[in-house]
Design a protein around this motif. Sequence first.
Motif, PDB file in Angstrom:
ATOM      1  N   THR B 123      44.007  39.436  53.484  1.00 37.23           N
ATOM      2  CA  THR B 123      44.659  38.268  52.865  1.00 37.23           C
ATOM      3  C   THR B 123      43.725  37.593  51.875  1.00 37.23           C
ATOM      4  O   THR B 123      44.160  37.118  50.827  1.00 37.23           O
ATOM      5  CB  THR B 123      45.088  37.207  53.901  1.00 37.23           C
ATOM      6  OG1 THR B 123      43.928  36.721  54.570  1.00 37.23           O
ATOM      7  CG2 THR B 123      46.049  37.775  54.911  1.00 37.23           C
ATOM      8  N   PHE B 126      43.818  39.603  48.818  1.00 35.24           N
ATOM      9  CA  PHE B 126      45.092  39.359  48.149  1.00 35.24           C
ATOM     10  C   PHE B 126      45.035  38.052  47.345  1.00 35.24           C
ATOM     11  O   PHE B 126      45.392  38.010  46.167  1.00 35.24           O
ATOM     12  CB  PHE B 126      46.175  39.297  49.232  1.00 35.24           C
ATOM     13  CG  PHE B 126      47.538  38.908  48.767  1.00 35.24           C
ATOM     14  CD1 PHE B 126      48.307  39.784  48.015  1.00 35.24           C
ATOM     15  CD2 PHE B 126      48.070  37.671  49.118  1.00 35.24           C
ATOM     16  CE1 PHE B 126      49.585  39.425  47.604  1.00 35.24           C
ATOM     17  CE2 PHE B 126      49.338  37.304  48.717  1.00 35.24           C
ATOM     18  CZ  PHE B 126      50.094  38.177  47.952  1.00 35.24           C
ATOM     19  N   GLU B 127      44.528  37.004  47.983  1.00 34.23           N
ATOM     20  CA  GLU B 127      44.452  35.698  47.314  1.00 34.23           C
ATOM     21  C   GLU B 127      43.522  35.742  46.100  1.00 34.23           C
ATOM     22  O   GLU B 127      43.864  35.242  45.036  1.00 34.23           O
ATOM     23  CB  GLU B 127      43.945  34.623  48.285  1.00 34.23           C
ATOM     24  CG  GLU B 127      44.918  34.256  49.398  1.00 34.23           C
ATOM     25  CD  GLU B 127      46.135  33.508  48.878  1.00 34.23           C
ATOM     26  OE1 GLU B 127      46.012  32.835  47.838  1.00 34.23           O
ATOM     27  OE2 GLU B 127      47.204  33.604  49.515  1.00 34.23           O
ATOM     28  N   ALA B 129      42.527  38.355  44.409  1.00 36.99           N
ATOM     29  CA  ALA B 129      43.059  39.238  43.371  1.00 36.99           C
ATOM     30  C   ALA B 129      44.117  38.496  42.574  1.00 36.99           C
ATOM     31  O   ALA B 129      44.169  38.571  41.345  1.00 36.99           O
ATOM     32  CB  ALA B 129      43.640  40.507  43.994  1.00 36.99           C
ATOM     33  N   LYS B 130      44.950  37.741  43.274  1.00 41.06           N
ATOM     34  CA  LYS B 130      46.010  36.968  42.619  1.00 41.06           C
ATOM     35  C   LYS B 130      45.416  36.006  41.598  1.00 41.06           C
ATOM     36  O   LYS B 130      45.917  35.880  40.485  1.00 41.06           O
ATOM     37  CB  LYS B 130      46.781  36.178  43.694  1.00 41.06           C
ATOM     38  CG  LYS B 130      48.234  35.976  43.383  1.00 41.06           C
ATOM     39  CD  LYS B 130      49.001  35.503  44.611  1.00 41.06           C
ATOM     40  CE  LYS B 130      48.591  34.114  45.063  1.00 41.06           C
ATOM     41  NZ  LYS B 130      49.275  33.655  46.263  1.00 41.06           N
ATOM     42  N   SER B 131      44.305  35.340  41.980  1.00 40.82           N
ATOM     43  CA  SER B 131      43.777  34.329  41.070  1.00 40.82           C
ATOM     44  C   SER B 131      42.877  34.916  39.991  1.00 40.82           C
ATOM     45  O   SER B 131      42.730  34.308  38.932  1.00 40.82           O
ATOM     46  CB  SER B 131      43.045  33.230  41.849  1.00 40.82           C
ATOM     47  OG  SER B 131      41.894  33.765  42.447  1.00 40.82           O
ATOM     48  N   PHE B 134      45.384  38.353  37.895  1.00 39.55           N
ATOM     49  CA  PHE B 134      46.701  38.042  37.333  1.00 39.55           C
ATOM     50  C   PHE B 134      46.690  36.633  36.752  1.00 39.55           C
ATOM     51  O   PHE B 134      45.931  35.787  37.176  1.00 39.55           O
ATOM     52  CB  PHE B 134      47.777  38.148  38.413  1.00 39.55           C
ATOM     53  CG  PHE B 134      47.884  39.518  38.989  1.00 39.55           C
ATOM     54  CD1 PHE B 134      48.632  40.494  38.345  1.00 39.55           C
ATOM     55  CD2 PHE B 134      47.215  39.852  40.151  1.00 39.55           C
ATOM     56  CE1 PHE B 134      48.712  41.769  38.862  1.00 39.55           C
ATOM     57  CE2 PHE B 134      47.296  41.127  40.682  1.00 39.55           C
ATOM     58  CZ  PHE B 134      48.048  42.085  40.033  1.00 39.55           C
ATOM     59  N   ASN B 135      47.551  36.426  35.775  1.00 40.68           N
ATOM     60  CA  ASN B 135      47.623  35.119  35.151  1.00 40.68           C
ATOM     61  C   ASN B 135      49.038  34.574  35.325  1.00 40.68           C
ATOM     62  O   ASN B 135      49.892  34.728  34.454  1.00 40.68           O
ATOM     63  CB  ASN B 135      47.260  35.238  33.672  1.00 40.68           C
ATOM     64  CG  ASN B 135      46.903  33.898  33.104  1.00 40.68           C
ATOM     65  OD1 ASN B 135      47.430  32.869  33.538  1.00 40.68           O
ATOM     66  ND2 ASN B 135      46.012  33.885  32.138  1.00 40.68           N
ATOM     67  N   ILE B 136      49.258  33.975  36.488  1.00 39.99           N
ATOM     68  CA  ILE B 136      50.614  33.576  36.839  1.00 39.99           C
ATOM     69  C   ILE B 136      51.098  32.392  35.997  1.00 39.99           C
ATOM     70  O   ILE B 136      52.258  32.322  35.615  1.00 39.99           O
ATOM     71  CB  ILE B 136      50.682  33.272  38.357  1.00 39.99           C
ATOM     72  CG1 ILE B 136      50.568  34.618  39.097  1.00 39.99           C
ATOM     73  CG2 ILE B 136      51.989  32.605  38.750  1.00 39.99           C
ATOM     74  CD1 ILE B 136      50.091  34.569  40.476  1.00 39.99           C
ATOM     75  N   ILE B 148      51.630  38.660  32.712  1.00 35.18           N
ATOM     76  CA  ILE B 148      51.111  38.328  34.039  1.00 35.18           C
ATOM     77  C   ILE B 148      49.787  39.054  34.308  1.00 35.18           C
ATOM     78  O   ILE B 148      48.968  38.606  35.097  1.00 35.18           O
ATOM     79  CB  ILE B 148      52.153  38.659  35.133  1.00 35.18           C
ATOM     80  CG1 ILE B 148      51.825  37.889  36.425  1.00 35.18           C
ATOM     81  CG2 ILE B 148      52.225  40.150  35.434  1.00 35.18           C
ATOM     82  CD1 ILE B 148      52.915  37.954  37.463  1.00 35.18           C
TER      83      ILE B 148
END
Lengths: 184, 187
Positions: B123, B126-127, B129-131, B134-136, B148
């Motif tokens: 997790t 995951f967190e 990698a997300k920040s 990716f550029n949400i 993204i």
Amino acid sequence: MKVLWELFTMFFRIGAFTFGGGYAMLPIIQEEVVDNKKWLTEDEILDCFAIGQSTPGVIAVNTATFIGYKQKGIIGGITATTGVVLPSIVIITIISMFFNQFQNHKIVQHALGGIRVAVVALILNTVYKMYKKSIKDWQGISLFIAAFILIAFVEISPVFVIIISALIGIFIGQNGKFKEIGKR
Amino acid sequence: MIYITLFLEFFKIGLFAIGGGLAALPFIQKLSRDYGWIRQEEILDMIAISESTPGPIGINAATFVGNRAAGVLGGIVTTIGVVTPSIIIILIIAHYFSKFSETLIVKSAFSGIRPAVTGLIATVGFEVAKSSLFNIERYTNTNNILSIFDIKAMILFFVIVYLLNKYKKHPILYLIGAALIGIIFQY
């Protein structure tokens, strides 16, 4: 007193010069304690490492406490642990001060931008290696997925996940035994 | 009193983070959400610093968070908090049963804990990698699905993953390399 001083300096040295965390320290601890000081035998040190890894907390601290205790009781355990954590406290405190000061500098920002990507790679790589090593059956896969979902999306405390997964492991492990007792 | 809260929270980490090094991360991420002692992206800086300085990673991380939250004394308090459960547990085990790790109950508990800890650390992966990959925010602004992806970060990510598996050198080398690339290409 002499043994306490030896415990302290030995673990201080290990804390100050080993990069890569607890696992990287184990071979060095083995060399010092078994080959140089002859405090423990080869078998004893392997037991000690097994305990260090199968109890909660920082592996290096668990190992240091155990070895210190075997030499000089409770005081020995605390002395060895103090030795192994002291370099970290000093080094990280100094770095934190610089970090606070230079964090917003343009060049530091760019460097951190690159470093953060590298850390993501390191973490995911570790997860992949752990997955390959620790998950071998459908029970493992279910626990992995359940833990992931509970933390990532339900946001419950990791404490519960650890307790519940330990209980499930014990239940599955002891199940064979329960059945035997039932038959009697 | 922030010191008492720091001590108790890190005592909890010392008691429940099992499996060394990265096992403390999910707990620290939760602290970041609950107390704001450290920002989400600073967790990555904390890992980088903990891995590239000597000493146990869990101790380095504890000192770092404590220091950010409440200065030098904060760093000392969190470290004492994280080692206290270890000392108590190990003293009990060393005194009463040295074959602890071979008992069936411990072995079977670990067959449950290991996969769960892997899930917990996943997790964190995951967190982060997300920040970082990716550029949400840009995606919600432009509504273009391609925006993204943070292409620059993705390229560096895959290069490092490739090198990690090919050469298996010490993490510090990859961190230094990534820092230089970050400066040169303005990450």
